[in-house]
Design a protein around this motif. Sequence first.
Motif, short mmCIF file in Angstrom:
data_model
loop_
_atom_site.label_atom_id
_atom_site.label_comp_id
_atom_site.label_asym_id
_atom_site.label_seq_id
_atom_site.Cartn_x
_atom_site.Cartn_y
_atom_site.Cartn_z
N GLY A 96 1.24 -0.99 -0.39
CA GLY A 96 0.00 -0.02 0.26
C GLY A 96 0.66 1.03 0.11
O GLY A 96 1.87 1.21 -0.26
N GLU A 97 0.30 2.50 0.54
CA GLU A 97 0.10 3.55 -0.01
C GLU A 97 1.70 4.19 1.17
O GLU A 97 2.56 3.91 1.56
N GLY A 98 0.89 3.71 2.57
CA GLY A 98 1.93 4.50 3.88
C GLY A 98 0.85 4.06 4.67
O GLY A 98 -0.53 4.30 4.71
N PRO A 99 0.62 4.23 6.83
CA PRO A 99 -0.08 4.36 7.56
C PRO A 99 -0.90 5.25 7.53
O PRO A 99 -0.37 6.59 6.84
N GLY A 100 -2.11 5.10 7.28
CA GLY A 100 -3.42 6.06 8.21
C GLY A 100 -2.65 5.82 9.77
O GLY A 100 -1.73 5.33 10.36
N GLU A 103 -3.23 2.94 11.90
CA GLU A 103 -1.84 2.35 11.49
C GLU A 103 -0.67 2.67 12.16
O GLU A 103 -0.35 1.21 12.93
N PRO A 109 -0.16 -2.57 9.81
CA PRO A 109 -0.74 -1.82 7.93
C PRO A 109 -1.85 -1.99 8.12
O PRO A 109 -2.75 -4.21 8.16
N PHE A 110 -2.61 -1.76 6.99
CA PHE A 110 -4.08 -1.99 6.65
C PHE A 110 -4.83 -2.38 8.10
O PHE A 110 -5.83 -3.67 8.02
N ASN A 137 3.45 -1.41 3.22
CA ASN A 137 3.48 0.00 2.85
C ASN A 137 4.51 0.35 2.16
O ASN A 137 5.97 0.29 2.42
N HIS A 211 -6.18 1.16 -5.02
CA HIS A 211 -5.49 0.81 -3.49
C HIS A 211 -7.32 1.23 -2.69
O HIS A 211 -8.16 1.57 -3.35
N1 URA Z 1 -3.48 3.08 3.41
C1 URA Z 1 -2.51 2.15 3.06
O1 URA Z 1 -2.61 2.50 1.86
N2 URA Z 1 -1.66 1.43 3.88
C2 URA Z 1 -2.25 1.25 5.27
O2 URA Z 1 -0.95 0.54 5.98
C3 URA Z 1 -3.24 2.06 5.70
C4 URA Z 1 -4.30 2.41 4.68
#
Ligand code: URA
Length: 242
Positions: A96-100, A103, A109-110, A137, A211
């Motif tokens: 994925g992109e990065g933690p929100g 997370e 993650p996710f 991520n 995504h």
């Molecule tokens: N979106 C992401 O790309 N990664 C995450 O871990 C959570 C949401």
Amino acid sequence: MTTDDILREMGLGPIWRLRTAPAAMPAEELIAPAPLAPDPLPQTAPALEAAALLSAVAWDELAATVAACRQCRLCETRKQAVLGVGDVNADWLFVGEGPGAEEDQRGEPFVGQAGKLLDNMLAAIGLKRGRDVYIANAVKCRPPENRTPAPEEAAACRPYLERQIELIRPKLIVALGRPAAQTLLGMEVKIAAARGKLFDYRGIPLIVTYHPAYLLRTLPDKAKAWEDLCFMRRTMQAQKGG
Ligand code: URA
């Protein structure tokens, strides 16, 4: 309308089911990444140095390095770095992109709404978080306000993802959304154009799809995500020799 209502309307809860047997894998050619525009993530000297230093580290040391990382400004606002979760010998790697916010809080993650949808997508092709699947991520620290990671942030973090891939040696990589695809392929990517194609990440097939957070906002693309899931499954079957 809550996200649960939307999910129900999308037919995404509790699980997407594969109704038809997947077709045979078409004879596809791997697309080697050829930069279309200047590489959005140039291999800077510090990134190359970091990659060289990481090339021999095992999981424990990688986790400790990421937890203590101060290579970019995201470290100033994170609660914790989020390395990834799952089976370190998995055939499947989702990036994925990065933690929100959730997370960042929980260190996995996710785990928010997008994560629930990702879990449903995995279930639809017979997969389960942690079982033959690893989830990571592109950047390990939460970008403030959930903004897209800046190119220099993604570049600083890329050596960690590269080392994760070396350690896992997955049979298939799935890039969830544009930042993940661009980080992995080192080129400009438009999801609509890249879907349905087989890219090559250092000899490993790579598929690009939407995504999950985008899918939660954009109901009409659910059918396309479904096509992508079927394509992933066919590709994995072909990787495993039928
Ligand atoms: N979106 C992401 O790309 N990664 C995450 O871990 C959570 C949401």
